[in-house]
Design an enzyme around this catalytic site. Structure first.
Site, PDB file in Angstrom:
ATOM      1  CB  SER A 111      40.275  55.117  43.805  1.00  0.00           C
ATOM      2  OG  SER A 111      39.899  55.135  42.456  1.00  0.00           O
ATOM      3  CD  GLU A 235      38.129  30.512  41.233  1.00  0.00           C
ATOM      4  OE1 GLU A 235      37.610  30.675  40.121  1.00  0.00           O
ATOM      5  OE2 GLU A 235      38.029  31.352  42.164  1.00  0.00           O
ATOM      6  CG  PHE A 288      33.281  35.697  45.572  1.00  0.00           C
ATOM      7  CD1 PHE A 288      32.700  34.530  46.047  1.00  0.00           C
ATOM      8  CD2 PHE A 288      32.812  36.915  46.042  1.00  0.00           C
ATOM      9  CE1 PHE A 288      31.651  34.575  46.953  1.00  0.00           C
ATOM     10  CE2 PHE A 288      31.764  36.971  46.952  1.00  0.00           C
ATOM     11  CZ  PHE A 288      31.181  35.798  47.407  1.00  0.00           C
ATOM     12  CD  GLU A 289      38.629  35.139  40.615  1.00  0.00           C
ATOM     13  OE1 GLU A 289      39.855  34.918  40.545  1.00  0.00           O
ATOM     14  OE2 GLU A 289      37.773  34.406  40.071  1.00  0.00           O
ATOM     15  CG  ASP A 376      36.410  56.783  42.117  1.00  0.00           C
ATOM     16  OD1 ASP A 376      35.894  56.761  40.977  1.00  0.00           O
ATOM     17  OD2 ASP A 376      37.224  55.917  42.496  1.00  0.00           O
ATOM     18  CG  HIS A 451      42.063  58.430  37.678  1.00  0.00           C
ATOM     19  ND1 HIS A 451      42.327  58.331  39.035  1.00  0.00           N
ATOM     20  CD2 HIS A 451      41.890  57.150  37.246  1.00  0.00           C
ATOM     21  CE1 HIS A 451      42.304  57.065  39.400  1.00  0.00           C
ATOM     22  NE2 HIS A 451      42.055  56.327  38.333  1.00  0.00           N
TER      23      HIS A 451
END
Length: 532
Positions: A111, A235, A288-289, A376, A451
């Site tokens: 990627s 979190e 968010f993580e 990709d 891939h």
């Protein structure tokens, strides 16, 4: 052997007799009429010869053609349809091409190299990002002088607002292609960079995220790479492994906030929705993580925004710029589901990705926004076995294999799904194969599925979308975007502004009116839910 074919024909007869297949499909007029309608629509297609004010590229990481097909069927079956007759949002884009995904040094790419191709317009080497093929993997001293510039960077130089949205960590290979230059895609934090490379001046990707260019919107995972070692995660405060990783003691979030008077940092869904409605917010970072965001099937909807919600928030902020915007949106965990040989995860992530595409289409105008959807690379993920139409996409083929055992219609060429039980391939039941945690069987045992090297699809809509045609190098995608928006090196594009404006930079229809009712309603519900 006649057995499987006999079973298939008997099953098809039973399927037709039970009325599962629409009776009108037995009539040739049904197909002739459908094709005539499609032909009529195609004849009406008129290439939009104007310049694009806005650019959106939707990247389905690992979303090969077999993944698109299987996700289309799953989306239909979730709506109690047979499946293949369903349309994904991306299927509605009028222009389609194939993209060759190889990197300079590999038939089958990663990627990082592919991000360099479709975002920078230049092919590079395996596991490098934002560098020409003159740079070598893991060799820091080959970085300087071999940097290539992304379309997002060019859009920023042209005065547009820019943003990155992903379900992976924002420092991951695909989004990093928009802003970073590194000989190793895994150098997320300075703790991941060898001391020798740091001494040579090579920067980690998180540092480049805030220093290489001014990104207006950054939404995804990757908190732990932004904070000093030992900083508790908000979190997961009791889990040391989720805390900050940086060795240099820097708080990159604070450094980023200090650069912009209207900057806001958020780490949960409620804060995101509130910030996106605040007109004083000019720059928004939402992480968010600690690492990648959760799979959609595991997402806590009270804490973690969906990809569609992040896309909406990004569009709300970016569309305020009268000169337009560039937005990168990645469904990044499609790829991870495939690497685990868990097709359920990969396909549900693909549907979530498609939902974001659909919502973005509702909030923008194809008169001034060029939208591209692509992958990709593909995966060694196959769909076969002559399953009956209407049968579960996660189900079993109607016949048995030569070992007299059942097999699923979805399979992998290699990966962790290779399992032996008493020296043989285990049998599989319909209930097992339908589980979200089930690993489809693989032909070759590997810790992680790989891939694949075949071409992937490119879908296009909007100004200059007609340029997306035929079979092209993956680098062509970046050049289409740059030309459509008259960015470097195509500033002399000689494209007319869209109708009703005096120049291509003029504001078009804003997404704000369309978004406000939805976001305001969501915030009202959140306030009600959290009220004492």
């Amino acid at each position: 052997m006649q057995g499987p074919w006999v079973l298939l024909l008997l099953g098809l007869r039973l399927q037709l007799s039970l009325g599962i297949i629409p009776v009108e499909e037995e009539n040739p007029d049904f197909w002739n009429r459908q094709a005539a309608e499609a032909l009529g629509a195609a004849k009406k297609l008129q290439p939009a010869q104007t310049a694009a004010k806005n650019l959106i590229i939707f990247l389905g990481d690992g979303m090969g053609v077999s993944t698109v097909t299987a996700a289309r069927i799953l989306k239909g079956q979730k709506k109690d349809k047979l499946g293949p007759e369903t349309f994904l949002a991306m299927d509605r884009f009028p222009y389609v091409a194939l993209s060759k995904t190889y990197s300079v040094d590999k038939h089958v790419p990663d990627s990082g190299a592919t991000a360099t191709a479709y975002l920078c317009g230049v092919k590079g080497n395996f596991q490098t990002i934002g560098l020409s093929a003159a740079a070598r993997f893991n060799q820091c001293n080959t970085t300087r002088g071999n940097e290539v510039i992304s379309v997002m960077n060019r859009a920023k130089k042209a005065g547009k607002s820019v943003g990155v949205v992903t379900t992976t960590r924002v420092q991951h290979a695909s989004p990093a292609g928009a802003y970073a230059h590194t000989v190793n895609r895994n150098w997320y934090s300075d703790a991941d960079v060898p001391a020798s490379a740091r001494q040579e001046g090579c920067q980690d990707i998180a540092t480049q995220l805030i220093s290489n260019m001014d990104i207006d919107v950054i939404l995804g995972g990757g908190r732990k790479y932004m904070f000093p070692m030992g900083t508790p995660d908000p979190e997961y405060p009791d889990d040391y492994s989720q805390g900050g990783t940086r060795l240099d003691g820097k708080n990159l979030v604070q450094e980023w906030l200090a650069k912009h008077q209207g900057a806001r940092y958020v780490w949960n869904r409620t804060e995101l929705l509130q910030a996106s409605l605040d007109p004083s917010v000019t720059h928004l970072m939402g992480l968010f993580e600690p690492g990648d965001m959760k799979y959609e099937i595991h997402r806590d909807s009270t804490l973690d925004p969906s990809l569609m919600e992040m896309t909406e928030a990004a569009l709300l902020l970016l569309s305020r710029n009268p000169r337009g915007f560039f937005l990168f949106v990645e469904g990044g965990r499609i790829d991870h589901g495939h690497h685990e040989s868990r097709a359920y995860r990969a396909l549900t992530e693909t549907i979530m990705f498609d939902d974001a595409i659909e919502r973005a289409g509702q909030l923008t105008s194809e008169e001034d926004t060029l939208s591209l959807v692509t992958a990709d690379h593909s995966h060694v993920f196959s769909f076969g076995g002559y399953p009956l139409r209407g049968s579960s996409i996660f189900g079993l083929a109607p016949g048995k294999a030569r070992d007299r055992k059942a097999y699923t219609v979805l399979l992998y060429g290699n990966g962790p799904g290779y399992v032996l039980k008493d020296g043989a391939r285990p049998d599989v039941t319909e209930s097992e194969s339908g589980s979200p945690e089930y690993r489809q069987q693989s032909a070759v045992p590997l810790d992680g599925e790989t891939h694949a090297g075949e071409d992937v699809a490119v879908f296009a809509r909007g100004p200059q979308a007609h340029l997306v045609h035929g079979v092209q190098e993956q680098t062509f995608i970046a050049h289409v975007m740059a030309f459509a928006a008259c960015l470097e090196p195509y500033t002399a594009c000689d494209l007319a502004p869209r109708a009703g404006t005096t120049d291509a930079a003029h504001p078009g229809p804003s997404v704000v009116p369309a978004l406000l009712p939805l976001l305001a309603g969501t915030l009202l519900l959140l306030g009600t839910a959290t009220a004492p």
